[in-house]
Design a protein around this motif. Sequence first.
Motif, PDB file in Angstrom:
ATOM      1  N   TRP A 298       0.826  -1.209   0.000  1.00 43.51           N
ATOM      2  CA  TRP A 298       0.000   0.000   0.000  1.00 43.51           C
ATOM      3  C   TRP A 298       0.860   1.259   0.000  1.00 43.51           C
ATOM      4  N   ARG A 299       1.971   1.209   0.712  1.00 48.80           N
ATOM      5  CA  ARG A 299       2.869   2.371   0.721  1.00 48.80           C
ATOM      6  C   ARG A 299       3.406   2.663  -0.678  1.00 48.80           C
ATOM      7  N   GLU A 300       3.730   1.619  -1.434  1.00 47.28           N
ATOM      8  CA  GLU A 300       4.324   1.795  -2.748  1.00 47.28           C
ATOM      9  C   GLU A 300       3.297   2.035  -3.853  1.00 47.28           C
ATOM     10  N   PHE A 301       2.125   1.384  -3.749  1.00 45.34           N
ATOM     11  CA  PHE A 301       1.202   1.385  -4.891  1.00 45.34           C
ATOM     12  C   PHE A 301      -0.226   1.814  -4.562  1.00 45.34           C
ATOM     13  N   GLY A 302      -0.485   2.184  -3.311  1.00 44.08           N
ATOM     14  CA  GLY A 302      -1.841   2.575  -2.954  1.00 44.08           C
ATOM     15  C   GLY A 302      -2.352   3.746  -3.759  1.00 44.08           C
ATOM     16  N   ARG A 303      -1.475   4.715  -4.004  1.00 45.57           N
ATOM     17  CA  ARG A 303      -1.898   5.919  -4.729  1.00 45.57           C
ATOM     18  C   ARG A 303      -2.353   5.592  -6.145  1.00 45.57           C
ATOM     19  N   VAL A 304      -1.630   4.676  -6.814  1.00 49.62           N
ATOM     20  CA  VAL A 304      -2.015   4.338  -8.190  1.00 49.62           C
ATOM     21  C   VAL A 304      -3.213   3.389  -8.202  1.00 49.62           C
ATOM     22  N   LEU A 305      -3.309   2.504  -7.201  1.00 50.18           N
ATOM     23  CA  LEU A 305      -4.444   1.575  -7.153  1.00 50.18           C
ATOM     24  C   LEU A 305      -5.760   2.332  -7.033  1.00 50.18           C
ATOM     25  N   LYS A 306      -5.757   3.438  -6.291  1.00 46.52           N
ATOM     26  CA  LYS A 306      -7.000   4.193  -6.091  1.00 46.52           C
ATOM     27  C   LYS A 306      -7.505   4.826  -7.383  1.00 46.52           C
ATOM     28  N   GLU A 307      -6.655   4.902  -8.405  1.00 45.18           N
ATOM     29  CA  GLU A 307      -7.140   5.379  -9.707  1.00 45.18           C
ATOM     30  C   GLU A 307      -8.229   4.461 -10.244  1.00 45.18           C
ATOM     31  N   GLY A 308      -8.176   3.185  -9.868  1.00 41.82           N
ATOM     32  CA  GLY A 308      -9.183   2.230 -10.328  1.00 41.82           C
ATOM     33  C   GLY A 308     -10.573   2.517  -9.807  1.00 41.82           C
ATOM     34  N   LEU A 309     -10.682   3.273  -8.707  1.00 36.20           N
ATOM     35  CA  LEU A 309     -12.001   3.646  -8.198  1.00 36.20           C
ATOM     36  C   LEU A 309     -12.735   4.534  -9.186  1.00 36.20           C
ATOM     37  N   LEU A 310     -11.990   5.188 -10.064  1.00 34.54           N
ATOM     38  CA  LEU A 310     -12.581   6.029 -11.099  1.00 34.54           C
ATOM     39  C   LEU A 310     -12.809   5.278 -12.396  1.00 34.54           C
ATOM     40  N   SER A 311     -11.844   4.424 -12.764  1.00 32.02           N
ATOM     41  CA  SER A 311     -11.857   3.828 -14.106  1.00 32.02           C
ATOM     42  C   SER A 311     -12.459   2.429 -14.166  1.00 32.02           C
ATOM     43  N   ASP A 312     -12.514   1.713 -13.057  1.00 32.91           N
ATOM     44  CA  ASP A 312     -12.963   0.321 -13.080  1.00 32.91           C
ATOM     45  C   ASP A 312     -14.155   0.143 -12.139  1.00 32.91           C
ATOM     46  N   THR A 313     -15.315   0.504 -12.632  1.00 30.71           N
ATOM     47  CA  THR A 313     -16.511   0.418 -11.786  1.00 30.71           C
ATOM     48  C   THR A 313     -16.857  -1.022 -11.435  1.00 30.71           C
ATOM     49  N   ASP A 314     -16.518  -1.976 -12.315  1.00 28.47           N
ATOM     50  CA  ASP A 314     -16.826  -3.380 -12.034  1.00 28.47           C
ATOM     51  C   ASP A 314     -16.086  -3.881 -10.798  1.00 28.47           C
ATOM     52  N   ASN A 315     -14.868  -3.386 -10.605  1.00 28.41           N
ATOM     53  CA  ASN A 315     -14.054  -3.841  -9.474  1.00 28.41           C
ATOM     54  C   ASN A 315     -13.972  -2.811  -8.352  1.00 28.41           C
ATOM     55  N   ARG A 316     -14.866  -1.828  -8.365  1.00 29.51           N
ATOM     56  CA  ARG A 316     -14.779  -0.749  -7.375  1.00 29.51           C
ATOM     57  C   ARG A 316     -14.878  -1.274  -5.948  1.00 29.51           C
ATOM     58  N   ASP A 317     -15.813  -2.180  -5.701  1.00 27.68           N
ATOM     59  CA  ASP A 317     -15.957  -2.715  -4.344  1.00 27.68           C
ATOM     60  C   ASP A 317     -14.721  -3.488  -3.919  1.00 27.68           C
ATOM     61  N   ALA A 318     -14.130  -4.233  -4.851  1.00 26.31           N
ATOM     62  CA  ALA A 318     -12.919  -4.994  -4.535  1.00 26.31           C
ATOM     63  C   ALA A 318     -11.755  -4.064  -4.229  1.00 26.31           C
ATOM     64  N   ILE A 319     -11.660  -2.950  -4.961  1.00 30.35           N
ATOM     65  CA  ILE A 319     -10.587  -1.986  -4.702  1.00 30.35           C
ATOM     66  C   ILE A 319     -10.791  -1.314  -3.352  1.00 30.35           C
ATOM     67  N   LEU A 320     -12.032  -0.920  -3.056  1.00 30.41           N
ATOM     68  CA  LEU A 320     -12.317  -0.317  -1.758  1.00 30.41           C
ATOM     69  C   LEU A 320     -11.979  -1.275  -0.620  1.00 30.41           C
ATOM     70  N   ALA A 321     -12.225  -2.563  -0.843  1.00 34.66           N
ATOM     71  CA  ALA A 321     -11.995  -3.555   0.210  1.00 34.66           C
ATOM     72  C   ALA A 321     -10.522  -3.709   0.558  1.00 34.66           C
ATOM     73  N   VAL A 322      -9.625  -3.419  -0.390  1.00 33.13           N
ATOM     74  CA  VAL A 322      -8.185  -3.582  -0.123  1.00 33.13           C
ATOM     75  C   VAL A 322      -7.486  -2.237   0.062  1.00 33.13           C
ATOM     76  N   SER A 323      -8.272  -1.174   0.176  1.00 31.73           N
ATOM     77  CA  SER A 323      -7.690   0.154   0.339  1.00 31.73           C
ATOM     78  C   SER A 323      -7.574   0.516   1.815  1.00 31.73           C
ATOM     79  N   SER A 324      -6.543   1.289   2.140  1.00 35.09           N
ATOM     80  CA  SER A 324      -6.333   1.773   3.504  1.00 35.09           C
ATOM     81  C   SER A 324      -6.192   3.285   3.482  1.00 35.09           C
ATOM     82  N   PHE A 325      -6.617   3.904   4.592  1.00 34.95           N
ATOM     83  CA  PHE A 325      -6.593   5.360   4.657  1.00 34.95           C
ATOM     84  C   PHE A 325      -6.139   5.805   6.045  1.00 34.95           C
TER      85      PHE A 325
END
Length: 645
Positions: free
Chosen positions: A391-418
């Motif tokens: 998450w430290r290395e790639f969290g910032r880029v992974l969160k881009e998927g919340l905008l571009s990949d609506t099919d996997n939005r819930d999965a991305i939210l589930a592995v995101s930390s804030f």
Amino acid sequence: MSTETFEFQVEARQLLQMVIHSIYSNKDVFLRELISNASDALDKLRLEALRDDSLGADVADLHIELEADQEARTLTVRDNGIGMSYDEVIQLIGTIARSGTAKFAQELKAAQDLDSAGGLIGQFGVGFYSSFMVADEVVLLTRRAGESQGTRWVSSGEGTYTLETVEDAPQGTSVTLVLRPADTEDQLHDYTSAWKIREIVKRYSDFITWPIRMAAAPATAPAAGSEGEEEGEAAAPREPETLNSMKALWARSRDEVSAEEYHELYKHISHDWIDPLETVRLQAEGTFEYQALLFIPSHAPHDLFTQGYQRGIQLYVKRVFVMDDCEELMPPYLRFVKGVVDAQDLSLNVSREILQQDRQIQLMRRRLAKKILSTVKELMAGSPERYTTFWREFGRVLKEGLLSDTDNRDAILAVSSFASTHDPEAPTTLKSYVERMKEGQEHVYYLTGESRKAIENSPHMEAFQAKGIEVLLLTDPVDEVWVEAVPAFEGKQLRSVAKGELDLDSEQEQEAEGEREQRQQQFAGLLTWMSDKLSEDVKEVRLSSRLTVSPACVVSDTHDATPALEAMYRAMGQELPPTKRILELNPGHPLVSGLNQAHTERAEDGRLAETAELLYGLALLADGGQLGEPARFVKLMASHLERAL
């Protein structure tokens, strides 16, 4: 053509010296780098020959050959691949022609030890120059497939190189190293030794799909009278020895492949020097079969967020290399993932345009993305330390998927930390936040800003801090955008503490106070007057329920863009219509109550208008905004301070 002498670029010359003296603690890797380059050249020739029947290249026996001469102290790495033209030699070898050379030099100088320095090498494509760690001179001879003339490049790595055109060069490229003497302080191994060459190839390059052959040493006739030989009988010719297994790791069972082999394949295809964080295997069977071997790196490359970043997965069809950096196989928000996909039913002559429209490619892309996200979820549950690294290395880029990949939005939210106010050290998941929500709390609250410190000191946080309500602290630029696109998590709305009206009082507090309506009436005149005086800057002036210490703050309306988001759009060349914000006043603050009383007594006093203007300016500054007229604000502030004294 006569021999010409050229000078390396200044940055390239500096980088050469650092490569030679600073980067590698294990000098054996020079051979891995040269073999990897040769393998890439063979891949490119195979692909070019498939696409161009008129190329006229010999592809009957594509291979890599190693030839050592102990007497001459030379080691040659030779391939019969695509080769290079004269201009390509200048571009790719004579200079370090990739972007980021200066940045690499700066990071290398800043590295505190050899291990951290070695981690930089793969990011800049300078592996060829590792040859100078072990060689006093490097001679490169190359001829591009389909061309009649070759090129010889020679350098001692001291700042210059020579180039000449040759007529008798074979197809492909050979790199001959004139080695330093063995057993010296900086050269502990004899790289002309057959056993040492075998060891290096087995360790680093066993997975290469092309045969790596070691030319046999010249055979000598046995001494007369030797057992099993008649006097004068010549020694039998010796065949070249193939040193690597050439087995595609993704085609072998899991039990047959060691972690070290996986790591070496990752380093080969990614040009990274550090082991990957996680290895991911996938085998799809049925109507469309393919195998995937993917890697999540341990660290983010320096250019992950630059426009020219080369992303994508290597694509093979029936173990034949087809395309490097196949972007269509992985969505942009997973662009850090490296690896190989080997499909069974695609055309070898596939183009990027076809890939973009191919249904099978799209199915693979979705499946691979889901597999990576499920792997991250497993890391989160089973290996918190490695997940923290991810998450430290790639969290910032992974969160881009919340905008571009609506099919996997819930999965991305589930592995995101804030980051949040719950724990200053450890980030939280949305699931954990929801589990900790206070009784009666309906929303997941967040605030965006440049830094944690700036957010924690924001006036918008005062009521939340006073009531112990957890707030997510979002500091990445992408956070400004995705929170607008993600309305809720598990039925709980995501709500900015800096937008709209907030009512944080419990039912008991609302019943006990019962003063809101009376307070609204008490300040009605001031609110109307200030709304009129500040109408050019604000949409409305109202009382605040979010302030406990500060006199005022500015907030955005519920559906308006924040100033930070507006600035991002402007930076991208998209001008948004100007949006006025709302000024909220803290009725319990002495400055506001005093201003209200003064307005009731002397509404026409010109200094009250100045005080209202100063109050708005203070609120704007506290929010990190910019004053429209800084000089006027300073002048008014100085005047009021003078009167106060």
